[in-house]
Scaffold this active site. Structure first.
Site, short mmCIF file in Angstrom:
data_model
loop_
_atom_site.label_atom_id
_atom_site.label_comp_id
_atom_site.label_asym_id
_atom_site.label_seq_id
_atom_site.Cartn_x
_atom_site.Cartn_y
_atom_site.Cartn_z
N GLY A 205 128.03 46.92 10.61
CA GLY A 205 128.95 47.10 9.49
C GLY A 205 128.27 46.98 8.14
CG ASP A 206 125.96 43.93 6.85
OD1 ASP A 206 126.97 43.80 6.12
OD2 ASP A 206 125.51 43.01 7.55
CB SER A 207 124.84 50.64 8.80
OG SER A 207 123.93 50.27 9.78
N1 ARG Z 1 123.25 49.87 12.44
C1 ARG Z 1 124.01 48.77 11.89
C2 ARG Z 1 125.29 49.30 11.26
O1 ARG Z 1 125.71 50.38 11.60
C3 ARG Z 1 123.18 47.90 11.03
C4 ARG Z 1 122.32 47.07 11.86
C5 ARG Z 1 121.41 46.22 11.09
N2 ARG Z 1 120.87 45.32 12.05
C6 ARG Z 1 119.98 44.41 11.77
N3 ARG Z 1 119.63 43.60 12.73
N4 ARG Z 1 119.47 44.27 10.59
O2 ARG Z 1 125.96 48.61 10.54
#
Ligand code: ARG
Length: 258
Positions: A205-207
């Site tokens: 959700g941070d992506s």
């Molecule tokens: N792909 C993730 C998203 O859609 C973000 C993942 C980030 N993960 C991490 N371990 N930094 O929100």
């Protein structure tokens, strides 16, 4: 390779999470909410260019009418009025939020699920808030970065109502590539996190949200876009971010044509 597969999975997860109601996690009384993972709550106005996107991703105002996010947060390029951008608030439930629809999406040319994880979303109206400048050289691709978002505060956790932030140290390409068994695309990705101990990271959700730091003049500058990782905040598995400086020229020209 696990990480690569994970990214696709998380993009789907982000869409699914968007359908869930927002919830504030964090254990009661004993601990403050753990934002992002291992962070704290951002103050209202602290990161005025932060955007929440309705598919369950983050973003940053590149111009007042264009949001920079991750390619894996969108489904392609073209006219698109289905995305709502929420701006101007740390509390997504605030009545003071500015909500603007998308008109167009531009997914990074050549995006195929590996690297090139950036996209632009054009908004129906400009939002009168400060923008976040992007790094167009490698000069700031080191040091300590700040990440922020409304994503999960722990691996497998719910989306957040309040914007969370955390500081994450740069992790070298060599160390990150070794952590991910060579699947890092070093020219296109930059890693950050506490490699030895874990505990602080972005999460689902941070992506699409920005990773940023101060430049030599003291202004915030965006060096990364939240992209992927193996789980969240695990020791030995840093967060992987799109290396903004690599794509700065492409982003600029794409924005000019949007
Ligand atoms: N792909 C993730 C998203 O859609 C973000 C993942 C980030 N993960 C991490 N371990 N930094 O929100």
């Amino acid at each position: 390779m696990t990480g690569r597969l994970l990214r696709r999975g998380l993009a789907t997860a982000a869409v699914a999470l968007a359908a869930l109601s927002l919830q504030s996690t964090g254990t009661t009384a004993t601990a403050a909410p753990q934002p992002v993972v291992g962070g704290t709550r951002a103050a209202q106005g602290e990161f005025p260019w932060m955007i929440r996107l309705s598919m369950g991703c983050g973003g940053a105002l590149y111009t007042q009418q264009i949001v920079l996010t991750a390619a894996h947060c969108v489904s392609g390029s073209g006219n698109n009025t289905s995305i709502t951008a929420t701006a101007g608030v740390v509390d997504l439930n605030s009545s003071a939020a500015t909500k603007v629809r998308s008109t167009k999406v531009l997914q990074a040319p050549g995006y195929n699920g590996n690297g090139k994880d950036w996209a632009l979303i054009k908004l129906a109206q400009p939002i009168n808030l400060p923008t976040l400048k992007i790094a167009d050289t490698t000069a700031y691709n080191s040091g300590t970065f700040t990440v922020a978002g409304w994503g999960a505060a722990r691996e497998g956790g719910g989306q957040q109502r309040y914007l969370l932030k955390a500081d994450v140290p740069f992790v070298s390409d060599a160390a990150c590539s070794s952590a991910y068994s060579g699947s890092l695309i070093a020219a296109e990705e930059i890693c950050a996190g506490n490699l030895a101990q874990g505990g602080v990271d972005t999460c689902q959700g941070d992506s699409g949200g920005p990773m940023f730091r101060r430049d030599n003049a003291g202004a915030w500058i965006q060096v990364g876009i939240t992209s992927w990782g193996e789980g969240c905040a695990r020791a030995g598995y840093p967060g992987v971010y799109t290396e903004v400086s690599t794509f700065a020229a492409a982003i600029r020209s794409a924005a000019a044509g949007l």
